[in-house]
Design a protein around this motif. Sequence first.
Motif, PDB file in Angstrom:
ATOM      1  N   LYS A   3      33.231  54.415  49.174  1.00  0.00           N
ATOM      2  CA  LYS A   3      32.427  53.667  50.144  1.00  0.00           C
ATOM      3  C   LYS A   3      33.103  52.331  50.420  1.00  0.00           C
ATOM      4  O   LYS A   3      33.767  51.785  49.537  1.00  0.00           O
ATOM      5  N   PRO A   4      32.880  51.731  51.611  1.00  0.00           N
ATOM      6  CA  PRO A   4      33.361  50.370  51.822  1.00  0.00           C
ATOM      7  C   PRO A   4      32.678  49.421  50.832  1.00  0.00           C
ATOM      8  O   PRO A   4      31.500  49.628  50.497  1.00  0.00           O
ATOM      9  N   ALA A   5      33.408  48.391  50.411  1.00  0.00           N
ATOM     10  CA  ALA A   5      32.859  47.481  49.399  1.00  0.00           C
ATOM     11  C   ALA A   5      31.744  46.627  49.980  1.00  0.00           C
ATOM     12  O   ALA A   5      31.795  46.222  51.153  1.00  0.00           O
ATOM     13  N   LEU A   6      30.727  46.349  49.172  1.00  0.00           N
ATOM     14  CA  LEU A   6      29.727  45.346  49.522  1.00  0.00           C
ATOM     15  C   LEU A   6      30.233  43.984  49.060  1.00  0.00           C
ATOM     16  O   LEU A   6      30.887  43.874  48.013  1.00  0.00           O
ATOM     17  N   LEU A  22      27.696  38.819  35.869  1.00  0.00           N
ATOM     18  CA  LEU A  22      28.853  39.297  36.649  1.00  0.00           C
ATOM     19  C   LEU A  22      29.380  40.649  36.168  1.00  0.00           C
ATOM     20  O   LEU A  22      29.610  41.545  36.994  1.00  0.00           O
ATOM     21  N   PRO A  23      29.569  40.851  34.859  1.00  0.00           N
ATOM     22  CA  PRO A  23      30.080  42.171  34.453  1.00  0.00           C
ATOM     23  C   PRO A  23      29.139  43.313  34.806  1.00  0.00           C
ATOM     24  O   PRO A  23      29.576  44.405  35.134  1.00  0.00           O
ATOM     25  N   ARG A  24      27.851  43.023  34.798  1.00  0.00           N
ATOM     26  CA  ARG A  24      26.907  44.104  35.113  1.00  0.00           C
ATOM     27  C   ARG A  24      26.926  44.441  36.608  1.00  0.00           C
ATOM     28  O   ARG A  24      26.794  45.600  36.979  1.00  0.00           O
ATOM     29  N   ILE A  25      27.093  43.425  37.458  1.00  0.00           N
ATOM     30  CA  ILE A  25      27.240  43.738  38.894  1.00  0.00           C
ATOM     31  C   ILE A  25      28.523  44.554  39.087  1.00  0.00           C
ATOM     32  O   ILE A  25      28.541  45.562  39.802  1.00  0.00           O
ATOM     33  N   ALA A  26      29.587  44.112  38.394  1.00  0.00           N
ATOM     34  CA  ALA A  26      30.897  44.754  38.592  1.00  0.00           C
ATOM     35  C   ALA A  26      30.924  46.184  38.056  1.00  0.00           C
ATOM     36  O   ALA A  26      31.760  46.984  38.477  1.00  0.00           O
ATOM     37  N   PRO A  36      31.685  50.208  45.436  1.00  0.00           N
ATOM     38  CA  PRO A  36      32.589  49.088  45.163  1.00  0.00           C
ATOM     39  C   PRO A  36      31.981  47.750  45.612  1.00  0.00           C
ATOM     40  O   PRO A  36      31.193  47.708  46.568  1.00  0.00           O
ATOM     41  N   VAL A  37      32.350  46.694  44.922  1.00  0.00           N
ATOM     42  CA  VAL A  37      31.863  45.351  45.280  1.00  0.00           C
ATOM     43  C   VAL A  37      33.016  44.350  45.281  1.00  0.00           C
ATOM     44  O   VAL A  37      33.957  44.467  44.489  1.00  0.00           O
ATOM     45  N   VAL A  38      32.915  43.391  46.195  1.00  0.00           N
ATOM     46  CA  VAL A  38      33.778  42.207  46.152  1.00  0.00           C
ATOM     47  C   VAL A  38      32.891  41.054  45.730  1.00  0.00           C
ATOM     48  O   VAL A  38      31.834  40.822  46.340  1.00  0.00           O
ATOM     49  N   LEU A  39      33.258  40.345  44.674  1.00  0.00           N
ATOM     50  CA  LEU A  39      32.469  39.207  44.193  1.00  0.00           C
ATOM     51  C   LEU A  39      32.985  37.926  44.837  1.00  0.00           C
ATOM     52  O   LEU A  39      34.197  37.653  44.804  1.00  0.00           O
ATOM     53  N   LEU A  65      34.934  49.661  39.994  1.00  0.00           N
ATOM     54  CA  LEU A  65      34.203  49.330  41.227  1.00  0.00           C
ATOM     55  C   LEU A  65      34.503  47.917  41.735  1.00  0.00           C
ATOM     56  O   LEU A  65      34.022  47.544  42.806  1.00  0.00           O
ATOM     57  N   LEU A  66      35.256  47.142  40.961  1.00  0.00           N
ATOM     58  CA  LEU A  66      35.491  45.744  41.360  1.00  0.00           C
ATOM     59  C   LEU A  66      36.672  45.689  42.332  1.00  0.00           C
ATOM     60  O   LEU A  66      37.840  45.785  41.933  1.00  0.00           O
ATOM     61  N   ALA A  67      36.344  45.548  43.617  1.00  0.00           N
ATOM     62  CA  ALA A  67      37.361  45.679  44.667  1.00  0.00           C
ATOM     63  C   ALA A  67      38.017  44.353  45.034  1.00  0.00           C
ATOM     64  O   ALA A  67      38.949  44.338  45.844  1.00  0.00           O
TER      65      ALA A  67
END
Length: 327
Positions: A3-6, A22-26, A36-39, A65-67
């Motif tokens: 999927k495209p990253a949020l 942060l680690p739990r979001i990632a 995937p997520v961009v923080l 998942l950490l993009a």
Amino acid sequence: MPKPALHVAVTGAAGQICYSLLPRIAQGDVFGKDQPVVLQLLDLPQALKAVQGVVMELEDCAFPLLAGIVVTDDPKTAFRDIDAAFLVGSRPRSQGMERRDLLSANAEIFKVQGRALNEAAKRDAKVLVVGNPANTNAYIATRSAPDLPLGNITAMVRLDHNRALAQLAAKAGVGTAAIDKLVIWGNHSPTMFADYRFATANGRKLPELIGDETWYRETLIPTVARRGTAIIEARGSSSATSAANAAIDHMRDWVHGSDGRWVSMAVPSDGSYGVPEGLVSGAPVICAGGSYSRVTGLEIDGFARSMLDKTVAELTEERDAVAALLA
Ligand SMILES: NC(=O)c1ccc[n+]([C@@H]2O[C@H](COP(=O)([O-])OP(=O)(O)OC[C@H]3O[C@@H](n4cnc5c(N)ncnc54)[C@H](O)[C@@H]3O)[C@@H](O)[C@H]2O)c1
Ligand SMILES: O=C(O)C[C@H](O)C(=O)O
């Protein structure tokens, strides 16, 4: 095909809550195990070195998942095109401080960040304010971000909800997952009202199962109300892991739904239950399809009315105290 990253902004990234959050979001605990997520991490200039340390640790977790990670001290850069934001950054309470002492220290932050959200965030971004005084900070953000949907700026009473859940489950001798229809009304402060009148446990009415109204009024409510203070006294600093966990619960349910269960979110009032319109106040909601709807039509009896009035009076005072800032 991934999927495209949020894009997810997190403020106060060098702080203790974010170290748990942060680690739990990632690792997908909020947005999904295939998302995937961009923080986009915001902190003050003097904290950016520490943020870089956190970033090194996140890299070393090799989260699939950490993009990407952006680090900045500029709110507009942090909020650029975001899908969601956790506004954690602000000064926490230390021993001897009351929450109201934080109002002046933190109000300005949320005016600046509200304006930056207004300018840079996606129009449907979901915003959760964790930094205290969370409800009034969120109120300031709603007033400073008039182009975002009002209901998309929320504050966290989920920690109070989870605290009450744990105490009630222990008293009733059931698991926390068995309990539904618990409500936290009002402010995330000692005036909040943990309301178990509608709660059920495995389909049974919780007040009947517990059968001890005196314990509920004289022990449960004050224990939940003073829990933040008790943790500060014991730990020497304010709750972090449980606060991060509650932030995850709040945003995950908002994004993925609460399966028909009631959860407590502080949301801009629509005037129902005698809460003045616009105040960001804890209320029962059900989340579905990426949004939340209030549980309506609940009876407010004399005791509940007096508890609600007290917490709403505090929110009103806080709103009035920041009026000049918003003028
Ligand atoms: N709503 C809740 O249930 C709940 C629960 C626990 C803590 N809190 C609140 O969360 C906040 C953060 O707590 P913590 O323990 O992580 O604090 P902390 O002091 O460990 O971290 C706060 C971080 O915010 C940063 N910061 C300060 N001003 C900022 C700004 N303008 N922009 C970006 N970053 C900024 C600081 O540099 C620091 O890195 C506090 O206000 C605390 O009271 C709320
Ligand atoms: O009480 C505090 O200041 C910290 C936090 O809001 C909490 O409830 O643990």
